[in-house]
Design an enzyme around this catalytic site. Structure first.
Site, PDB file in Angstrom:
ATOM      1  N   LYS A  62       4.963  21.594 -11.186  1.00 32.90           N
ATOM      2  CA  LYS A  62       6.343  21.387 -11.636  1.00 32.90           C
ATOM      3  C   LYS A  62       6.406  21.665 -13.134  1.00 32.90           C
ATOM      4  O   LYS A  62       5.670  21.056 -13.908  1.00 32.90           O
ATOM      5  CB  LYS A  62       6.756  19.945 -11.341  1.00 32.90           C
ATOM      6  CG  LYS A  62       8.112  19.587 -11.903  1.00 32.90           C
ATOM      7  CD  LYS A  62       8.518  18.168 -11.543  1.00 32.90           C
ATOM      8  CE  LYS A  62       9.760  17.776 -12.320  1.00 32.90           C
ATOM      9  NZ  LYS A  62      10.105  16.361 -12.153  1.00 32.90           N
ATOM     10  N   GLY A  98       0.819  -1.211   0.000  1.00 32.30           N
ATOM     11  CA  GLY A  98       0.000   0.000   0.000  1.00 32.30           C
ATOM     12  C   GLY A  98       0.849   1.256   0.000  1.00 32.30           C
ATOM     13  O   GLY A  98       0.560   2.229   0.714  1.00 32.30           O
ATOM     14  N   ALA A 121       8.102  13.880  -6.990  1.00 35.04           N
ATOM     15  CA  ALA A 121       8.104  14.697  -8.207  1.00 35.04           C
ATOM     16  C   ALA A 121       7.666  13.831  -9.376  1.00 35.04           C
ATOM     17  O   ALA A 121       8.015  12.659  -9.456  1.00 35.04           O
ATOM     18  CB  ALA A 121       9.504  15.251  -8.470  1.00 35.04           C
ATOM     19  N   LEU A 156       8.685  -0.283  -6.944  1.00 33.17           N
ATOM     20  CA  LEU A 156      10.073  -0.625  -6.601  1.00 33.17           C
ATOM     21  C   LEU A 156      10.344  -2.121  -6.734  1.00 33.17           C
ATOM     22  O   LEU A 156      11.480  -2.525  -6.939  1.00 33.17           O
ATOM     23  CB  LEU A 156      10.378  -0.144  -5.181  1.00 33.17           C
ATOM     24  CG  LEU A 156      10.252   1.374  -4.978  1.00 33.17           C
ATOM     25  CD1 LEU A 156      10.378   1.749  -3.505  1.00 33.17           C
ATOM     26  CD2 LEU A 156      11.292   2.123  -5.809  1.00 33.17           C
ATOM     27  N   PRO A 182      13.071  21.722 -19.251  1.00 25.43           N
ATOM     28  CA  PRO A 182      11.655  22.077 -19.074  1.00 25.43           C
ATOM     29  C   PRO A 182      10.722  21.036 -19.685  1.00 25.43           C
ATOM     30  O   PRO A 182      11.132  20.233 -20.521  1.00 25.43           O
ATOM     31  CB  PRO A 182      11.553  23.379 -19.860  1.00 25.43           C
ATOM     32  CG  PRO A 182      12.526  23.211 -20.983  1.00 25.43           C
ATOM     33  CD  PRO A 182      13.639  22.309 -20.469  1.00 25.43           C
ATOM     34  N   VAL A 240       9.118   8.260   0.050  1.00 26.51           N
ATOM     35  CA  VAL A 240       9.686   9.301  -0.809  1.00 26.51           C
ATOM     36  C   VAL A 240       9.030   9.157  -2.191  1.00 26.51           C
ATOM     37  O   VAL A 240       8.188   8.289  -2.374  1.00 26.51           O
ATOM     38  CB  VAL A 240      11.224   9.197  -0.932  1.00 26.51           C
ATOM     39  CG1 VAL A 240      11.914   9.740   0.288  1.00 26.51           C
ATOM     40  CG2 VAL A 240      11.654   7.758  -1.197  1.00 26.51           C
ATOM     41  N   THR A 248      11.115   9.542 -12.717  1.00 34.80           N
ATOM     42  CA  THR A 248      10.431   8.643 -13.641  1.00 34.80           C
ATOM     43  C   THR A 248       9.742   7.445 -12.983  1.00 34.80           C
ATOM     44  O   THR A 248       8.995   6.738 -13.648  1.00 34.80           O
ATOM     45  CB  THR A 248      11.442   8.117 -14.683  1.00 34.80           C
ATOM     46  OG1 THR A 248      12.680   7.835 -14.025  1.00 34.80           O
ATOM     47  CG2 THR A 248      11.664   9.117 -15.775  1.00 34.80           C
ATOM     48  N   SER A 297       1.049  -3.468   5.321  1.00 34.75           N
ATOM     49  CA  SER A 297       1.433  -3.658   6.712  1.00 34.75           C
ATOM     50  C   SER A 297       1.872  -2.327   7.304  1.00 34.75           C
ATOM     51  O   SER A 297       2.873  -1.741   6.859  1.00 34.75           O
ATOM     52  CB  SER A 297       2.580  -4.670   6.763  1.00 34.75           C
ATOM     53  OG  SER A 297       3.272  -4.528   7.963  1.00 34.75           O
TER      54      SER A 297
HETATM   55  C1  LIG Z   1      15.383   8.325  -2.635  1.00 36.32           C
HETATM   56  C2  LIG Z   1      14.231   8.131  -3.552  1.00 36.32           C
HETATM   57  C3  LIG Z   1      13.651   9.223  -4.162  1.00 36.32           C
HETATM   58  C4  LIG Z   1      12.592   9.044  -5.057  1.00 36.32           C
HETATM   59  N1  LIG Z   1      12.063  10.121  -5.711  1.00 36.32           N
HETATM   60  C5  LIG Z   1      11.128   9.910  -6.664  1.00 36.32           C
HETATM   61  C6  LIG Z   1      10.576  10.991  -7.391  1.00 36.32           C
HETATM   62  O1  LIG Z   1      10.883  12.156  -7.162  1.00 36.32           O
HETATM   63  N2  LIG Z   1       9.680  10.729  -8.340  1.00 36.32           N
HETATM   64  C7  LIG Z   1       9.264   9.451  -8.623  1.00 36.32           C
HETATM   65  O2  LIG Z   1       8.476   9.255  -9.553  1.00 36.32           O
HETATM   66  N3  LIG Z   1       9.715   8.428  -7.899  1.00 36.32           N
HETATM   67  C8  LIG Z   1      10.634   8.617  -6.943  1.00 36.32           C
HETATM   68  N4  LIG Z   1      11.090   7.566  -6.216  1.00 36.32           N
HETATM   69  C9  LIG Z   1      10.476   6.249  -6.396  1.00 36.32           C
HETATM   70  C10 LIG Z   1       9.171   6.188  -5.596  1.00 36.32           C
HETATM   71  O3  LIG Z   1       9.443   6.470  -4.248  1.00 36.32           O
HETATM   72  C11 LIG Z   1       8.541   4.823  -5.716  1.00 36.32           C
HETATM   73  O4  LIG Z   1       8.432   4.458  -7.064  1.00 36.32           O
HETATM   74  C12 LIG Z   1       7.162   4.831  -5.124  1.00 36.32           C
HETATM   75  O5  LIG Z   1       7.160   5.339  -3.837  1.00 36.32           O
HETATM   76  C13 LIG Z   1       6.573   3.440  -5.119  1.00 36.32           C
HETATM   77  O6  LIG Z   1       7.000   2.681  -4.047  1.00 36.32           O
HETATM   78  P1  LIG Z   1       6.291   1.292  -3.817  1.00 36.32           P
HETATM   79  O7  LIG Z   1       4.851   1.517  -3.614  1.00 36.32           O
HETATM   80  O8  LIG Z   1       6.711   0.377  -4.903  1.00 36.32           O
HETATM   81  O9  LIG Z   1       6.992   0.756  -2.486  1.00 36.32           O
HETATM   82  P2  LIG Z   1       6.754   1.143  -0.927  1.00 36.32           P
HETATM   83  O10 LIG Z   1       6.378   2.560  -0.729  1.00 36.32           O
HETATM   84  O11 LIG Z   1       7.979   0.662  -0.212  1.00 36.32           O
HETATM   85  O12 LIG Z   1       5.521   0.256  -0.467  1.00 36.32           O
HETATM   86  C14 LIG Z   1       5.659  -1.121  -0.203  1.00 36.32           C
HETATM   87  C15 LIG Z   1       4.376  -1.621   0.446  1.00 36.32           C
HETATM   88  O13 LIG Z   1       4.455  -3.023   0.595  1.00 36.32           O
HETATM   89  C16 LIG Z   1       4.053  -3.371   1.899  1.00 36.32           C
HETATM   90  N5  LIG Z   1       4.702  -4.628   2.269  1.00 36.32           N
HETATM   91  C17 LIG Z   1       5.987  -5.012   2.073  1.00 36.32           C
HETATM   92  N6  LIG Z   1       6.204  -6.237   2.593  1.00 36.32           N
HETATM   93  C18 LIG Z   1       5.011  -6.636   3.104  1.00 36.32           C
HETATM   94  C19 LIG Z   1       4.584  -7.800   3.800  1.00 36.32           C
HETATM   95  N7  LIG Z   1       5.405  -8.813   4.094  1.00 36.32           N
HETATM   96  N8  LIG Z   1       3.297  -7.865   4.206  1.00 36.32           N
HETATM   97  C20 LIG Z   1       2.412  -6.861   3.944  1.00 36.32           C
HETATM   98  N9  LIG Z   1       2.770  -5.733   3.303  1.00 36.32           N
HETATM   99  C21 LIG Z   1       4.057  -5.629   2.901  1.00 36.32           C
HETATM  100  C22 LIG Z   1       4.495  -2.186   2.752  1.00 36.32           C
HETATM  101  O14 LIG Z   1       3.791  -2.148   3.964  1.00 36.32           O
HETATM  102  C23 LIG Z   1       4.128  -1.038   1.830  1.00 36.32           C
HETATM  103  O15 LIG Z   1       2.750  -0.742   1.990  1.00 36.32           O
HETATM  104  C24 LIG Z   1      12.114   7.738  -5.296  1.00 36.32           C
HETATM  105  C25 LIG Z   1      12.669   6.642  -4.636  1.00 36.32           C
HETATM  106  C26 LIG Z   1      13.727   6.828  -3.778  1.00 36.32           C
HETATM  107  C27 LIG Z   1      14.315   5.634  -3.077  1.00 36.32           C
END
Ligand SMILES: Cc1cc2nc3c(=O)[nH]c(=O)nc-3n(C[C@H](O)[C@H](O)[C@H](O)COP(=O)(O)OP(=O)(O)OC[C@H]3O[C@@H](n4cnc5c(N)ncnc54)[C@H](O)[C@@H]3O)c2cc1C
Length: 521
Positions: A88, A22, A60, A343, A106, A57, A354, A49
């Protein structure tokens, strides 16, 4: 089709989609799927969880998000208010070519082509003979960004304001919360708890259910892995490998820190290069997001934190947290009945913002190729092929920023400027070097404006402009260019500052503690 055919086809339909995670990826997927796939029979479940939390994070975005918001039927002003968002118009790059350099990448377009000849080619010739100023003087988004201005282009807007292209900055946690509310209203069933086991069908290897610590089992036909860097389903369970791209993109850690705002928000992201990486600055309504992305081979965490702290504009609002990652991508984004988004499917450093786009694109692609229970390898392969292409194109464009540096003040910059790049990138750079030619291939994300901005911004000038430019009269073209520059300048001058715009539009969040600016009635 007779009655029994249609009954069979109904039996083949996917009835339960389970989203694991989530964060931004999970809730983006939940909002889109509940809007387009929840047909009364089909259910969308999401498991997250609170104990694990999200990466927190990713603030943008790039302009295709407008299209995603449109798909979800979001009201833009409400969306900005709820996420403390800002506009932006591009990214300002500082110290990337050489120390002291700055340029803006831009959104939008440079000038107007004349008789089908690209404007930037006309500008290149003019640059050699006159003084047409910077290429950014000819892009509405860039000129507005420089002045801190914004006006939303509407169907009634006229050029050059209608040429302005934009995206958003927003608070990642508020964005997920906002999408969660919408998803739940659209019928998504949320389960809270840590997944401790994943069950699979022995013969096909398909995932059949995920089991929580509480013993609750959530069954599904199709699973969307949004579990973040852990890649619980696609990596840990199905064993899909990871292609490591750190030889091209060696940064592997980030320290994020929010700060108090010191003034009205700028309508652009800033990326400032340091000795072994770079720092982002993302202005929001209620705070500024900052972070140092760096390569641990060349700098330690303490020093990286010190560099970040020394380069903040406002007071820090949180303690140090180090995020570790390996740039690269999952070898398959879709394996068996699991599709990875976010991710879990790969990570390219956030230099061109991106990742959220890659999530959006993955969702839209999956909707376009949504399978039956008997997943066709043709549809799955098509999904994987498209995602691979997109990831590789984005990777090469990010690598370009490093490869083009002239900095040799640290081992990090010496490494990236000397590194070998992909054949595709070499070919594109060579085409640019000779006559400034850019060919957008397939569904490539970054087109002409992006290439022109980064190559010129980092001092890579073509040897010669395209000879076709000489078919146009120099004096007439020079006059047209000068007139255009003045039109952009005047149009930007007439726009409100972005904060004023957000307030007038009703897009400014209510819980503001700073003194109010004058608002329109
Ligand atoms: C330093 C940094 C800067 C960034 N800046 C940008 C930006 O400017 N622009 C951009 O487009 N993207 C950016 N990103 C990427 C962006 O943060 C991610 O693409 C976005 O947040 C998606 O994350 P996610 O949902 O895949 O993972 P997460 O936010 O990590 O979510 C994972 C989810 O899985 C759940 N989970 C994991 N294991 C379990 C389990 N065993 N049981 C139940 N639930 C579980 C967690 O509770 C959580 O809800 C950045 C990333 C980083 C690291």
């Amino acid at each position: 089709m007779n009655d029994s055919d249609s009954a069979n086809s109904a039996n083949q339909q996917i009835e339960r989609v389970v989203i694991v995670g989530g964060g931004t990826a999970g809730w983006m997927a939940a909002t889109a799927f509940s809007r387009f796939l929840a047909n009364g029979r089909r259910q969308i479940h999401l498991v997250e969880s609170d104990a694990i939390g999200t990466v927190g994070v990713g603030e943008a975005t790039i302009p295709p998000i407008l299209n995603f918001n449109g798909m979800l039927d979001l009201n833009e002003n409400e969306f900005l208010r709820e996420t403390q968002g800002t506009i932006k118009l591009g990214i300002e790059f500082v110290n990337w070519g050489k120390l002291g350099d700055r340029y803006i990448h831009p959104f939008g377009f440079y000038g107007h082509d004349i008789h089908g000849i690209a404007f930037y080619q006309l500008w290149l010739r003019e640059h050699g003979r006159g003084n047409p100023g910077y290429i950014s003087d000819y892009c509405m988004s860039a000129v507005a960004a420089e002045g801190g201005k914004f006006g939303r282009p509407s169907q009634k807007s006229r050029p050059p304001v209608s040429e302005m292209l934009y995206a958003f900055h927003f608070d990642a946690t508020l964005y997920a919360r906002y999408l969660r509310e919408r998803s739940e209203k659209q019928g998504v069933i949320r389960h809270e708890g840590r997944i401790v086991q994943v069950h699979r069908e022995p013969e096909s290897g398909y995932v059949t259910s995920v089991e929580l610590e509480s013993g609750e089992k959530i069954e599904g036909d199709l699973f969307i892995d949004c579990s973040g860097f852990r890649a619980l389903l696609i990596g840990e369970t199905l064993g899909v490998g990871y292609e490591d791209w750190s030889h091209w993109l060696p940064v592997d850690r980030a320290i994020p820190v929010p700060t108090k705002n010191v003034g009205p928000p700028d309508p652009f992201t800033r990326s400032t290069a340091h000795g072994a990486g770079w720092q982002w600055r993302i202005p929001l309504q209620h705070r500024t997001g900052n972070g140092h992305v760096y390569c641990s081979q060349f700098i330690g965490d303490d020093e990286a934190e010190a560099v970040l702290m020394a380069n903040l504009e406002g007071e820090a609002m949180a303690d140090r947290r180090v995020i570790r990652f390996t740039t690269g991508r999952r070898k398959l984004s879709w394996s068996h009945n699991v599709v990875a988004l976010g991710l879990s499917s790969g990570f390219l450093e956030p230099l061109e913002s991106t990742s959220i786009h890659l999530i959006q694109n993955g969702i839209q692609r999956l909707l376009a190729l949504f399978p039956n229970r008997q997943i066709s390898p043709v549809e799955r392969d098509e999904y994987n092929r498209g995602m691979q292409e997109l990831y590789e194109d984005v990777r090469d464009f990010i690598v370009l920023h490093y490869k083009l540096t002239q900095r040799d003040d640290t081992p990090f910059w010496r490494y990236v400027r000397e590194m070998e790049v992909s054949d595709a990138l070499k070919r594109k750079m060579e085409l640019w070097r000779l006559h400034g030619r850019i060919f957008r291939e397939g569904a490539e994300l970054f087109g002409t404006t992006s290439w022109v901005a980064v190559t010129l911004g980092q001092n890579m000038w073509p040897e010669r402009y395209d000879p076709i430019v000489d078919s146009l009269d120099e004096v007439k073209v020079a006059a047209a260019i000068a007139e255009l520059r003045e039109r952009y300048r005047q149009a930007a001058a007439a726009l409100p500052m972005q904060e004023e715009f957000l307030r007038m539009a009703g897009a400014w969040a209510a819980q503001d503690v700073r003194p109010q600016m004058a608002t329109a009635p």
